[in-house]
Scaffold this motif. Structure first.
Motif, PDB file in Angstrom:
ATOM      1  N   VAL A   1     -61.829 -40.669 -44.640  1.00  0.00           N
ATOM      2  CA  VAL A   1     -60.758 -39.969 -43.938  1.00  0.00           C
ATOM      3  C   VAL A   1     -59.433 -40.311 -44.610  1.00  0.00           C
ATOM      4  N   ALA A   2     -58.547 -39.315 -44.717  1.00  0.00           N
ATOM      5  CA  ALA A   2     -57.258 -39.560 -45.352  1.00  0.00           C
ATOM      6  C   ALA A   2     -56.520 -40.691 -44.634  1.00  0.00           C
ATOM      7  N   PRO A   3     -55.708 -41.467 -45.406  1.00  0.00           N
ATOM      8  CA  PRO A   3     -54.984 -42.575 -44.791  1.00  0.00           C
ATOM      9  C   PRO A   3     -54.104 -42.104 -43.641  1.00  0.00           C
ATOM     10  N   GLY A   4     -53.879 -43.003 -42.718  1.00  0.00           N
ATOM     11  CA  GLY A   4     -52.998 -42.681 -41.605  1.00  0.00           C
ATOM     12  C   GLY A   4     -53.677 -42.956 -40.282  1.00  0.00           C
ATOM     13  N   LEU A   5     -52.855 -43.180 -39.260  1.00  0.00           N
ATOM     14  CA  LEU A   5     -53.424 -43.475 -37.956  1.00  0.00           C
ATOM     15  C   LEU A   5     -52.679 -42.725 -36.863  1.00  0.00           C
ATOM     16  N   ASN A   6     -53.417 -41.963 -36.090  1.00  0.00           N
ATOM     17  CA  ASN A   6     -52.874 -41.296 -34.909  1.00  0.00           C
ATOM     18  C   ASN A   6     -54.062 -40.965 -33.999  1.00  0.00           C
TER      19      ASN A   6
END
Lengths: 251, 482
Positions: free
Chosen positions: B29-34
């Protein structure tokens, strides 16, 4: 076997040995005596290759080789053994485990196969009797919780197992009661051999009552100022070191 | 690549031995957190609604929390949006039915790590649940364990197969909001191991998990949950490695242990995450929450850890001694070399009567390494006759490293007996010289002295692990003296 010429050694920049000469042949026992601070232990440590002892001048030739250039463990593998004045404790390291590692390191250096567990144990059983070391100490951590006398016995026990060519006993008699002294001396005597040399560094002559030296040397202020036979040690006991110093100064 | 790293290994022995990267197709999964990322993870794992809600609640709480700063460690701030929170080897999308279906490259990787994954390893009596990046790849010996009634499977499988157990115990020892990294883990954990030992059952073999971070810029957030029901016994081993990478990687796991009446859990870890290079570049940040709950009477939880890896190790495997007569133990060896940092220790919280705890901590610092022991012994008001014995020893090698001890003792019951002993010693030049004068080479002498120092902890490890731990220790400390 060992020839020391004009040896100068410094510790932290301070000159301790100042032109020491000594020749020891195979089969001989030499005693190095001298007052405190004369450089006795320095000599023992420099022969064993301890860090911090800097040879600034002179030579040490051991079995035709330049000893100064050898690493401490190589010296050990070449047959030099130091019985320490203060044997260190190594917690968690089994006494005979360390001795076996030492034995097999030396054998590997000589190109010999390692001793297996049974051979080694048989050797241990034989040698432990020589110095009357309690067997329970064999499986304890190296020197941990040993009494002063037990530590010194352990040193001689290690010497008996490793069978060095040149053994240096640094104040082995210090801290021993008379019974322990006798046992240690008997152990050392049993290791006297025509191709083994022994150097005994000591402050007092009492050990020499039991281990009779071939030669006695008086070390003072970093030099050997007098050499003689057994009687010299007795004279020293009787008259102290001062007269030798004066005699040397006069000469 | 594999062969290259082996060449390097023979050339420079002290280089990180597990620093190879496996090239396999990964679903990352592409980086990032939400919240969408969390929903995606939950969806990919086909999770029930309650678990998604649990994750989201943890995430929302995490947003309100601040990264703790009290540990004796220093690092640049972590950008949590830079991390990818999910990376699964693609071939496991249609899960392998047997070892034959596992990507051969993965198996090769395990071979290199020396993980016992094949049937022949049955002889070794080890069952392995291997977590590769975020997804458990293969679990062996399930059948034999199933006969004993033991459940040992990837966490995500437990969610599908045993939701009632997971729901009952998940977060019951380490609540989702417990601390910053535990909350993050609760929000994004991808997999891990689940283990349940039924009543009066002695687990027939050692259980083992091997973790490895492979993909770059991924975090690993695994979750381990072990429940030992009344009168049961289990020994669990955990090993970890990661490839060498220039950037730092985050590992924020949560381990929860629950021991009911008369149950025993023995948890052993050999942690060898990549520690960074000799200049302190790269390496794993190992920020882990491990806690055991001695919930039942006469229960017993024992943590043994050998921490040789990671750029930063920050963890305190702890015991909540709730049941009367329960016993908590912590045996630890933590090594820091080069620029590694470790702040580790334990918490022993005595709540029940006649509870006992033992803490043996051995810290070894070399190079520029900084090693801190931090431990809390808390005797609550009702914990009559609680006993604790703590021993913290530090060994320093060289003069640029540090050892720090932060013991905290809170005793609120007058019948408590708490003992604390601490020593700091320098690896003696005298000890080294003594060994060398007997013919033993310097490296061997260091190895011998350090192993002697750690002996009390190593003897707590299962045999195979003890051998591995000794080897790791010597590799980690190679060249540290002289």
């Amino acid at each position: 076997m060992l020839e020391i010429k004009n040896l100068h050694v410094t510790i932290d920049g301070k000159m301790i040995l100042k032109g020491l000469d000594l020749k020891v042949n195979a089969g001989e026992v030499h005693a190095i005596m001298g007052p405190n601070g004369s450089g006795k232990s320095t000599l023992a440590n420099v022969l064993a290759g301890r860090d911090g002892y800097v040879v600034t001048d002179g030579t040490i030739t051991y079995q035709g080789k330049n000893l100064v250039e050898m690493a401490p463990e190589v010296r050990a593998c070449e047959g030099i053994f130091l019985a320490f004045q203060y044997p260190v404790e190594i917690p968690g390291v089994n006494n005979i485990y360390m001795l076996k590692a030492a034995m097999n390191a030396i054998r590997a250096y000589r190109g010999e196969p390692p001793l297996d567990a049974v051979e080694f144990l048989n050797l241990i059983k034989e040698k432990v009797k020589l110095v009357n070391l309690k067997e329970e100490l064999l499986n304890r951590s190296v020197n941990e919780g040993f009494s002063g006398g037990e530590k010194k016995r352990n040193e001689i026990f290690q010497m008996a197992v490793l069978e060095p060519k040149l053994a240096i006993l640094d104040e082995t008699d210090s801290g021993l009661d008379i019974d322990a002294l006798k046992t240690v001396a008997e152990g050392v005597n049993s290791l006297r051999h025509h191709d083994r040399a022994i150097i005994i560094v000591t402050h007092y002559q009492r050990l020499l009552n039991y281990i009779v030296p071939d030669q006695v040397h008086v070390l003072s202020d970093g030099k050997i100022i007098k050499s003689g036979h057994r009687e010299l040690a007795l004279q020293l006991e009787e008259k102290g070191y001062e007269w030798v110093k004066q005699e040397a100064a006069a000469a | 690549m594999a062969t290259k790293s082996q060449d390097v290994e023979t050339l420079v022995k002290k280089e990180y031995a597990h620093g190879f990267v496996t090239e396999i197709d990964a679903d990352t999964v592409a980086p990032g957190l939400n919240e969408d990322v969390i929903r995606l993870i939950s969806h990919k794992k086909n999770e029930p609604e309650w678990l998604l809600e649990w994750r989201l609640k943890a995430y929302r709480h995490w947003l309100t929390m601040e990264e703790p700063k009290w540990a004796h460690v220093h690092y640049n701030p972590i950008d949590f949006q830079e991390i990818s929170y999910y990376s699964a080897p693609k071939s496991t999308n249609d899960a392998p039915k047997s070892l034959d279906e596992v990507d051969p490259k993965l198996l090769e990787t395990y071979e290199k790590l020396g993980i016992p994954l094949h049937e022949q390893k049955m002889l070794a009596g080890v069952a392995v649940d291997a977590v590769f990046d975020s997804v458990s790849v293969a679990t062996t010996f399930k059948k034999k364990l199933a006969e004993a009634g033991v459940i040992f499977c990837p966490f995500s499988e437990a969610v599908q197969e045993h939701p009632e157990l997971v729901k009952k115990y998940l977060g019951s020892v380490v609540p989702a909001a417990d601390n910053f990294y535990a909350a993050l883990n609760s929000a994004v954990f991808t997999d891990g191991s689940f283990c349940y030992i039924p009543k009066n059952t002695r687990c027939p073999m050692e259980l083992s998990t091997y973790f490895r971070i492979n993909a770059s810029k991924t975090g690993q957030f695994e979750r381990t949950l072990i429940v030992a029901d009344e009168g049961s016994h289990v020994s669990y081993l955990e090993g970890c490695t990661a490839p060498m990478r220039d950037e730092n990687q985050l590992h924020a796991a949560v381990v929860e242990l629950i021991a009911l009446d008369n149950a025993t859990i023995k948890y052993s870890t050999v942690q060898n995450w990549y520690p960074g290079d000799e200049n302190g570049k790269g390496g794993i940040y190992n920020f882990v929450t491990k806690r055991g709950d001695c919930r039942g009477v006469n229960s017993h939880i024992s943590w043994t850890q050998v921490e040789t890896g990671s750029a930063i190790t920050w963890k305190y495997p702890s015991c909540l001694l709730k049941g009367d007569n329960s016993v908590g133990e912590f045996y630890s060896v933590a090594v820091t070399n080069n620029y590694q940092q470790a702040d580790t220790g334990t918490k022993m919280i005595h709540l029940g009567k006649n509870t006992r705890s033992t803490i043996i901590s051995k810290g070894i610092s070399a190079g520029h390494g900084q090693n801190a022991y931090r431990g809390l012994v808390k005797i609550s008001k009702n914990a009559a006759n609680a006993r604790n014995y703590t021993q913290c020893d530090s060994l320093l090698m060289g003069d640029r490293c540090g050892a720090h001890t932060f013991p905290y003792i809170e005793a609120r019951n007058a019948s408590a007996q708490v003992e604390h002993e601490a020593t700091t010693s320098k690896i003696g030049d005298d000890q080294l010289f003594y060994c060398m004068q007997r013919g033993i080479a310097e490296e061997d002498a260091v190895h011998m002295i350090v192993n002697g120092f750690c002996k009390e902890v190593f003897k707590e490890l299962p045999m195979e692990f003890a051998v591995e731990a000794q080897k790791l220790l010597s590799v980690t400390l190679e060249g540290a003296v002289g």
